[in-house]
Write an enzyme that holds these catalytic residues in place. Sequence first.
Site, PDB file in Angstrom:
ATOM      1  N   SER A 208       0.920  -1.293  -0.039  1.00 47.23           N
ATOM      2  CA  SER A 208      -0.037   0.064   0.008  1.00 47.23           C
ATOM      3  C   SER A 208       0.988   1.353  -0.182  1.00 47.23           C
ATOM      4  O   SER A 208       2.075   0.950  -0.427  1.00 47.23           O
ATOM      5  CB  SER A 208      -0.863  -0.014   1.200  1.00 47.23           C
ATOM      6  N   ASN A 209       0.405   2.267   0.391  1.00 50.54           N
ATOM      7  CA  ASN A 209       1.134   3.792   0.532  1.00 50.54           C
ATOM      8  C   ASN A 209       0.658   4.531   1.588  1.00 50.54           C
ATOM      9  O   ASN A 209      -0.360   3.997   2.399  1.00 50.54           O
ATOM     10  CB  ASN A 209       0.917   4.548  -0.868  1.00 50.54           C
TER      11      ASN A 209
END
Length: 406
Positions: A208-209
Site C-alpha cells: 500500500s502507500n
Amino acid sequence: MLNGKKIVLGITGSIAAYKAAYLCRALIKKGADVQVVITPAGKEFITPVTLSALTHKPVVSEFFTANDGTWHSHVDLGLWADAMLIAPATAATIGKMAHGIADNMLITTYLSMKAPVFVAPAMDLDMYAHPSTQHNLELLKSYGNHIIESASGFLASQLEGKGRMEEPDTIVEILERFFAAQQQLAKKKIIITAGPTYEKLDPVRYISNYSSGKMGFALAEACAERGAEVILISGPVQQKIHHPNIQRIDVESADEMYREALRFFPEANVGILCAAVADYKPEHYAGSKLKRQNGEKMNLSLVPNPDIAAALGKLKKPEQLLVGFALETDNEFVNAQEKLKKKNLDWIVLNSLKDEGAGFQGDTNKITIIDANGNRKDFSLKSKKAVAEDIVEVISEKLNGENDHA
Ligand code: CTP
C-alpha cells in the site's frame, strides 16, 4: 439567502446571551423564521419575554408547560428546522452535545435535529483553550456540526484572549454563505475516489502507500456542502464522514475501486480521482502465510492494476468533467500535464513533495490546478479543507458556466 429559512436558535447560560437578542433581530430582518430554545441557565442572562417579543413566538425551554401540560416536541423542532444555531454555546452545553447528555430541551432538540447545526462557543479564554473543550469541539466537528470559531478580544472576565462569541452580524453572514453555497452544486452527482488501496500478498500482508484519505474526504464534504450528491469510493482509511448527501463505499483493492468507479461514473456529472491507487498488485495471492526463506532473497512478481482515471477518461462524455491528482517529486509541471493528457482529464491538481506541508498524511496541502489548455493556477499552503474549497470552486464555476477558460 435566509428568507423563509426556519432556524432554531439555541441560547445557553453565557454572558454573551445578551447578544442573542441582536442575533435574533438580525436573522428576522433577513427574513428567517426563528424559534428560540433556551436552557434554564440561559434564562438567567436574557429573559424569554425579550426573545418571544422579537420572534413573535413563545420561547421553548421546558419539555412541557407546567400549568396546562402542553408538550413541546423536540422531535418536531428537529424536523421543522432548516438549521440549528447555538449561540452562545457554553463549555457545558458543548460537552453535553458531544456526549449526548440530554438533560434539557436544548440538548434533546440538538439530538433530534435533522438540519445542519452551527455552534458559536462563548467562554473564558482558559475554558476555551482547555483540552476538554477542544476535544469536545473536535467531537462536534466529527459529527458534521459547524463550529463558528470564537473570536479573540476583551472578555467578560476582564481578561483578553480567544473565547468571545463571534459577532452576530458575522454569524448571520456565515449562515447566509452556507445556504448560498448549498445551491451551487444542487442536482449534481459527483464521484470521488479517496485513500490508498491495499493489494493483498497473503492473509496477513499487503502492499500500500501512506495516503490518509484526508484530501478526498475534504473534497467529499465540500461538494456535499454545496448541495451535490456525492459517491465517495474510499480505500481503507481512518477518516469518518457524516453528511446526508454523501454515500460512502468502502473498498480495499484497486480492482474493487475500479469496479465501483465504473459502476457510478455513467450517472455522474463530475469524477474526482483523489485516491492513491497502487499501480501494481502481487501476481499471485498466497492463500496461506508466506514463510521466511532462511536468509535467501525473495522475489515478488507484480502485475499492473487498472488505471481508474484513464478508464473514466475514455468513457467520459462531453458534458462530464474529470479531475485527477498528481503527486510528483521532480519535473512536476511537465509530468502533471502529461498525465492530464494521457488520462483525458479536464484538470489535474498538482502537489509536489518538494513543497513542505504538501502531500500525504498532513492536514495541509499546496496545490497548482492545471487545465487541459495548460493554464495554471497556483495556490498557497492551506488546510486540506480550504484546498478542497478552492478545487470545488473551480469545478462549480465551470458547471455553472461562469468560467470557460479554466
Ligand atoms: N490513478 C487511478 N488509477 C491508477 C493510478 C492512478 O485512478 N491505477 C489516478 C490517481 O487517482 C490520480 C491520477 O491517476 O488522480 C494520477 O495518479 P499518479 O499515481 O500520480 O499517476 P500514475 O499514472 O500512477 O503515474 P506514476 O505513478 O508513474 O507517477
